[in-house]
Design a protein around this motif. Structure first.
Motif, short mmCIF file in Angstrom:
data_model
loop_
_atom_site.label_atom_id
_atom_site.label_comp_id
_atom_site.label_asym_id
_atom_site.label_seq_id
_atom_site.Cartn_x
_atom_site.Cartn_y
_atom_site.Cartn_z
N SER A 1 0.86 -1.18 0.00
CA SER A 1 0.00 0.00 0.00
C SER A 1 0.89 1.23 0.00
N PRO A 2 0.58 2.23 -0.80
CA PRO A 2 1.40 3.44 -0.82
C PRO A 2 1.40 4.11 0.54
N ASP B 1 -11.05 8.21 -0.36
CA ASP B 1 -11.95 8.74 -1.38
C ASP B 1 -11.41 8.44 -2.78
N SER B 2 -10.08 8.57 -2.96
CA SER B 2 -9.48 8.29 -4.25
C SER B 2 -9.67 6.83 -4.66
N LEU B 3 -9.58 5.92 -3.70
CA LEU B 3 -9.78 4.50 -4.01
C LEU B 3 -11.17 4.24 -4.59
N LYS B 4 -12.16 4.95 -4.09
CA LYS B 4 -13.51 4.78 -4.62
C LYS B 4 -13.61 5.20 -6.08
N GLY B 5 -12.75 6.16 -6.46
CA GLY B 5 -12.81 6.69 -7.81
C GLY B 5 -12.42 5.72 -8.90
N TRP B 6 -11.66 4.66 -8.54
CA TRP B 6 -11.24 3.71 -9.57
C TRP B 6 -12.41 2.90 -10.11
N ALA B 7 -13.53 2.93 -9.42
CA ALA B 7 -14.69 2.13 -9.85
C ALA B 7 -15.22 2.56 -11.22
N VAL B 8 -14.91 3.78 -11.66
CA VAL B 8 -15.42 4.25 -12.96
C VAL B 8 -14.66 3.63 -14.13
N LEU B 9 -13.48 3.04 -13.87
CA LEU B 9 -12.70 2.41 -14.94
C LEU B 9 -13.12 0.95 -15.09
N PRO B 10 -12.94 0.39 -16.27
CA PRO B 10 -13.31 -1.02 -16.46
C PRO B 10 -12.56 -1.94 -15.51
N ALA B 11 -13.23 -2.99 -15.07
CA ALA B 11 -12.64 -3.90 -14.09
C ALA B 11 -11.41 -4.63 -14.63
N ASP B 12 -11.34 -4.81 -15.96
CA ASP B 12 -10.21 -5.55 -16.53
C ASP B 12 -9.09 -4.63 -17.01
N ASP C 1 -9.15 -4.14 -1.51
CA ASP C 1 -8.17 -4.71 -0.59
C ASP C 1 -7.42 -3.61 0.17
N LEU C 2 -7.07 -2.55 -0.54
CA LEU C 2 -6.33 -1.45 0.10
C LEU C 2 -7.22 -0.73 1.11
N ALA C 3 -8.49 -0.53 0.77
CA ALA C 3 -9.41 0.09 1.73
C ALA C 3 -9.56 -0.79 2.97
N ALA C 4 -9.66 -2.11 2.77
CA ALA C 4 -9.77 -3.03 3.90
C ALA C 4 -8.51 -3.01 4.76
N HIS C 5 -7.35 -2.92 4.12
CA HIS C 5 -6.08 -2.85 4.85
C HIS C 5 -6.08 -1.66 5.81
N HIS C 6 -6.52 -0.51 5.32
CA HIS C 6 -6.53 0.67 6.19
C HIS C 6 -7.60 0.57 7.27
N ALA C 7 -8.72 -0.05 6.96
CA ALA C 7 -9.74 -0.27 7.99
C ALA C 7 -9.19 -1.14 9.11
N GLU C 8 -8.41 -2.16 8.76
CA GLU C 8 -7.80 -3.01 9.78
C GLU C 8 -6.80 -2.22 10.63
N ARG C 9 -6.01 -1.38 9.98
CA ARG C 9 -5.06 -0.54 10.71
C ARG C 9 -5.79 0.38 11.70
N LEU C 10 -6.86 0.99 11.24
CA LEU C 10 -7.61 1.90 12.11
C LEU C 10 -8.18 1.17 13.32
N ALA C 11 -8.71 -0.03 13.11
CA ALA C 11 -9.25 -0.81 14.22
C ALA C 11 -8.14 -1.21 15.19
N GLU C 12 -6.99 -1.59 14.67
CA GLU C 12 -5.85 -1.96 15.52
C GLU C 12 -5.41 -0.79 16.38
#
Length: 360
Positions: free
Chosen positions: A225-226, A245-256, A276-287
């Motif tokens: 993760s950056p 917020d930026s991670l959510k923005g990738w959804a506009v591009l094709p999945a492939d 996966d990156l969003a989940a990684h940060h959520a885990e960090r925040l909970a920890e």
């Protein structure tokens, strides 16, 4: 910082170039690999073939003599001695912009990036004054670092200028939504934030000659993760909110979409990787929230998140990332920051979970 690897996202149809080597990864797109003298030991540079107009280079490695010698060979061999039309930099970090001024002078190319990334690079390359150094010392002291660790971070004064000996004096400003012509095709500038303030990514839509391509810079990487850091000059910043917020923005591009990252290998699976990156940060925040049931310094949180030995550069990023997560939890109302000061000692910030928990 590490995230969970997923071997299934690798793009298997190309081989990884040797340091200083290159490989065509899509029609008209060369993948160039440059060495770095860090634990993260390489950066990917992308050369886009603009036909008779010349090449567009995306990022350029460090500005040290070893890297410049490699570039002399690349200009002759990989690029065939043809003109370089422009040098585009995704963001201001030394491994991305370090050789830009030399390349612009050597080839006569145009230079392009976002205004914010250019201004930050120009400021840092010029060096720091006493007031800036005092701000940095106060910030890291308040993090609660041990004396040796504090001294190691403060000793890095001038490190940016050594890796980035110059920054081009003029630029073509890139904004989100701009179309960048390369030969008879166009790449669209995609904005974002978090890793830095205004990084540049580039998307080329699929056509009969090739797939959707995304040159992602450091915004989305396949294996790590950056780094998302708070820096002494903006101690209350919440770059993690910007990054999520930026991670959510990738959804506009094709999945492939075939993602061409700055580190690691090209990969598919853009949407899943963003999740996966969003989940990684959520885990960090909970920890961190669990850690701060008892008051903790930023240094203590850093040691808990990154228990392995860290060199000064890694420690710099680790502390910045810990504070970024702490600030995000403060903004969410889940932590509070209080100052603690023993007699005759500088104040240190402590972070503790709030008594009345705010909604997530």
């Amino acid at each position: 910082m590490p995230s969970t690897p997923d071997d299934s996202v690798d793009y298997p149809l190309c081989t990884t170039p040797e340091p200083g080597g290159w490989q065509e990864v899509a029609p008209g797109v060369l993948w160039i690999r440059l060495s770095l003298p860090f634990q993260l030991d390489h950066i990917n540079v992308w050369a886009l073939d603009g036909g008779s107009v010349g090449w567009t280079l995306i990022d350029c490695g460090l500005g040290d003599p070893r890297s410049l010698k490699v570039w002399e060979a690349l200009l002759r061999d990989a690029l065939g001695g043809r003109p370089v039309e422009r040098v585009v930099v995704t963001h201001f970090h030394p491994d991305h912009i370090g050789a830009a001024a030399w390349l612009v002078e050597r080839t006569g190319a145009d230079f392009a990036t976002s205004l914010t990334e250019w201004l930050v690079a120009r400021t840092l390359s010029a060096g720091s004054d006493d007031a800036t150094e005092a701000v940095a010392e106060r910030f890291y002291r308040r993090c609660g670092l041990e004396p040796d660790a504090l001294a190691a971070l403060l000793a890095r004064k001038g490190a940016y200028g050594r890796a980035v000996p110059g920054v081009p004096a003029t630029l073509t400003r890139l904004r989100a939504g701009d179309r960048l012509p390369v030969g008879d095709r166009h790449w669209t500038v995609i904005g974002g934030s978090g890793h830095t303030a205004e990084p540049v990514s580039l998307h080329r839509p699929a056509d009969e000659n090739g797939p959707d391509l995304l040159i992602s810079g450091d915004q989305i990487l396949p294996r790590i993760s950056p780094n998302i850091s708070v820096w002494p000059t903006e101690p209350a910043a919440d770059p993690l909110a910007d990054y999520l917020d930026s991670l959510k923005g990738w959804a506009v591009l094709p999945a492939d979409t075939l993602v061409l990252p700055s580190h690691g290998r090209p990969f598919r699976g853009l949407h899943r990787r963003a999740e996966d990156l969003a989940a990684h940060h959520a885990e960090r925040l909970a920890e961190i929230e669990t850690l701060c049931v008892e008051p903790r310094t930023a240094a203590a949180v850093t040691r808990a998140l990154f228990p392995r030995p860290l060199d000064p550069q890694q420690l710099l990023f680790a502390v910045g990332e810990a504070v970024a997560h702490l600030n995000h939890l403060i903004r969410k109302g889940r932590l509070e920051r209080v100052a603690s000061q023993e007699a005759g000692m500088p104040a240190v910030d402590l972070y503790r979970r709030t008594t009345a928990m705010a909604p997530a």
